[in-house]
Design an enzyme around this catalytic site. Structure first.
Site, short mmCIF file in Angstrom:
data_model
loop_
_atom_site.label_atom_id
_atom_site.label_comp_id
_atom_site.label_asym_id
_atom_site.label_seq_id
_atom_site.Cartn_x
_atom_site.Cartn_y
_atom_site.Cartn_z
N LYS A 161 -5.99 -1.38 10.69
CA LYS A 161 -7.22 -1.81 11.38
C LYS A 161 -6.94 -2.38 12.76
O LYS A 161 -7.77 -2.27 13.66
CB LYS A 161 -7.98 -2.85 10.54
CG LYS A 161 -7.13 -4.00 10.06
CD LYS A 161 -7.06 -4.02 8.56
CE LYS A 161 -5.92 -4.85 8.06
NZ LYS A 161 -5.91 -5.00 6.63
N LYS A 167 -12.09 -4.85 11.44
CA LYS A 167 -12.81 -3.87 10.61
C LYS A 167 -14.25 -3.72 11.11
O LYS A 167 -14.78 -2.61 11.18
CB LYS A 167 -12.79 -4.32 9.15
CG LYS A 167 -11.39 -4.28 8.53
CD LYS A 167 -11.39 -4.99 7.19
CE LYS A 167 -10.05 -4.95 6.51
NZ LYS A 167 -9.95 -5.89 5.39
N VAL A 185 -10.77 0.24 6.63
CA VAL A 185 -11.94 -0.63 6.37
C VAL A 185 -12.37 -0.49 4.91
O VAL A 185 -12.55 0.63 4.43
CB VAL A 185 -13.15 -0.22 7.25
CG1 VAL A 185 -14.36 -1.11 6.96
CG2 VAL A 185 -12.80 -0.29 8.73
N GLY A 222 -1.20 -9.22 -3.56
CA GLY A 222 -1.06 -8.18 -2.53
C GLY A 222 -2.33 -7.93 -1.74
O GLY A 222 -2.49 -6.88 -1.14
N GLY A 274 -5.90 -4.67 -1.71
CA GLY A 274 -4.90 -4.47 -2.76
C GLY A 274 -4.30 -3.08 -2.69
O GLY A 274 -4.91 -2.16 -2.12
N GLU A 313 -2.83 -10.31 4.27
CA GLU A 313 -1.96 -9.76 5.31
C GLU A 313 -0.62 -10.47 5.27
O GLU A 313 -0.50 -11.56 4.71
CB GLU A 313 -2.60 -9.98 6.68
CG GLU A 313 -3.94 -9.29 6.86
CD GLU A 313 -3.82 -7.79 6.69
OE1 GLU A 313 -3.18 -7.14 7.51
OE2 GLU A 313 -4.39 -7.26 5.70
N GLY A 341 -10.99 -1.02 1.86
CA GLY A 341 -10.17 -0.61 0.71
C GLY A 341 -10.72 0.68 0.13
O GLY A 341 -10.88 1.67 0.84
N VAL A 401 0.83 -1.20 0.00
CA VAL A 401 0.00 0.00 0.00
C VAL A 401 0.87 1.26 0.00
O VAL A 401 0.60 2.21 -0.74
CB VAL A 401 -0.98 0.00 1.20
CG1 VAL A 401 -1.83 1.25 1.21
CG2 VAL A 401 -1.87 -1.25 1.16
#
Ligand code: HSE
Length: 444
Positions: A124, A224, A151, A206, A321, A209, A153, A40
């Site tokens: 999260k 979340k 939460v 991706g 992702g 976790e 994406g 990310v």
């Protein structure tokens, strides 16, 4: 049941700025210090460097062993460091925490707020556990803490709850909050992929976790759900108290059985206010094929938010992702910049959590002949007062499974019956029990 007051303990900030508005910053770009150059972090840096926005300037990148992370497309003006103090003592306006996990991320966020920097995070775990404490600290230090990317994406679930639907009394959150599990289950269903194969692919893409057991065992989604439920119901929810079931026991046969009753299998997160308790769960469930959740594929998330007056609102899109999450992060950076959407900290009561009551699907796997087992199953279910709605059709003469749908009963009764079923001679694995969420999750 009594509600316990949740009072976060807050250290005293060094100083409290007179105002949350920083006029000087409005004249120049906000300086962004990025912590964590993983999937990310890298995707956010790409947006900030390749599609530059005049109001956001990447100034620092922090990572362990930072030298191996360096890339040529980041501007030469950016400082790469593995010393977090360099970030905290810098002139950066916003610390962007994308390290993930509790430690050291929580401490870095705390120290950033105390050193007079706003924070944007997608974390999260930290926001589920320490959210109220950190929001209060942000308020006390006159800084902003935004966490919309923690939460859903790219799906603006938190914005919907905290802003768009905040005029209503919210009653229920129900949906898919983990892209990895959705990728696995939808690919098992539609492409016949094995669970292990789909998980491996989700890792490569991706979505998963760093420890994917957090995805498959439901902890990621429970964190979340706790974050969303806190905002929706104005109450503190302990993610670790939410009952969870792993998706690892799901087999191809479960999709075939589910189809016989017009359903498929998805990991569903559910939280619903019932009096002064919260009925909540995370785990695989049967959902109608022709529903928002049944139609979710790959890394989609889909969440239904029920309000007293607004009814059901569906939010759906890419839930995991690098790029989808980076969009949510950049949106939060812009919101800090614009001074919009700040959440007020409040004293929250702790909501006790109860399991969700529903109809269930039961699958038994057998090592030998079915005949003796089948009559014993009927007897055990009858002994516990559990009605069979439907005996699902056998898939072939030599099938080693038996499938049923069961009428609604309490989870405690079901667990007792399952314990006895697992001890039956000829039953080779723990019986699989999945809730059937049929009438209230957005059937089309
Ligand atoms: N592992 C998470 C998921 C990433 O699969 O949903 C996004 O939070």
């Amino acid at each position: 049941m009594a509600l316990t007051a949740y009072v976060p303990s807050i250290p005293q900030p060094a100083k409290r700025p007179a105002s949350r508005v920083q006029p000087a910053v409005a004249q120049r770009p906000s300086k962004i210090a990025l912590l964590g150059f993983g999937t990310v972090g890298r995707a956010v840096a790409e947006i900030l460097c390749r599609e530059p926005r005049p109001e956001l300037q990447l100034t620092h990148v922090f990572n362990r062993n930072v030298q191996r992370k360096r890339v040529g497309w980041v501007h030469d003006s950016v400082t790469w460091t593995q010393d977090v103090n360099e970030i905290l003592n810098s002139t950066a306006d916003v610390v962007l925490e994308l390290i993930g996990g509790l430690d050291p991320a929580y401490e870095f966020i705390r120290r950033a707020l105390l050193s007079g920097k706003s924070v944007v995070t997608a974390n999260k775990h930290v926001m589920a556990k320490y959210g109220p404490e950190l929001l209060l600290l942000a308020h006390q230090t006159g800084q902003r803490l935004e966490y919309g990317a923690s939460v859903g994406g790219a799906v603006p679930v938190l914005t919907a709850v905290q802003q768009g639907l905040s005029g209503d009394r919210l009653l229920r959150i129900c949906g898919i909050l983990n892209g990895t599990c959705n990728y696995i289950l939808s690919n098992m269903e539609r492409n016949g992929t094995t669970l292990a194969g789909a998980l491996h692919k989700a890792q490569q893409l991706g979505y998963a976790e760093s420890d994917p057991s957090d995805d498959v065992n439901g902890l990621d989604a429970a964190c979340k759900l706790a974050i969303v439920a806190r905002s929706a119901f104005h109450a503190q929810v302990n993610a670790f108290h939410i009952p969870r079931q792993s998706i690892l026991e799901i087999q191809p046969a479960d999709f075939r059985y589910a189809r016989q009753v017009g359903c498929t299998v998805r990991q569903v997160s559910h939280a619903e206010l019932t009096g002064k308790r919260l009925c909540a769960s995370v785990g695989p469930a049967l959902v109608p094929l022709n529903s928002a959740l049944g139609n979710s594929i790959d890394n989609d998330n889909a969440v239904l938010i029920r309000g007293e007056k607004s009814g059901d609102t569906l939010l759906a899109g890419k839930g995991a992702g690098g790029q989808p999450t980076a969009v949510a992060v950049v949106s939060d950076l812009l919101s800090v910049r614009q001074g919009s959407g700040a959440e007020s900290p409040s004293l929250l009561t702790m909501l006790p959590i109860a399991p969700v009551k529903s109809a269930h699907y039961l699958r038994l796997s057998m090592s030998g002949k079915r005949s003796g087992v089948i009559s014993a199953v009927r007897r055990i279910l009858a002994d516990h007062g559990i009605g069979i709605s439907k005996v699902l059709e056998r898939e072939g003469k030599n099938t080693l499974h038996a499938g049923y749908t069961l009428q609604s009963c309490s989870p405690a009764t079901l667990n007792k019956a399952a314990m006895q079923l697992s001890k039956l001679e000829g039953v080779s694995q723990r019986p699989l029990l999945l809730p059937i969420l049929s009438t209230h999750i957005g059937d089309k």
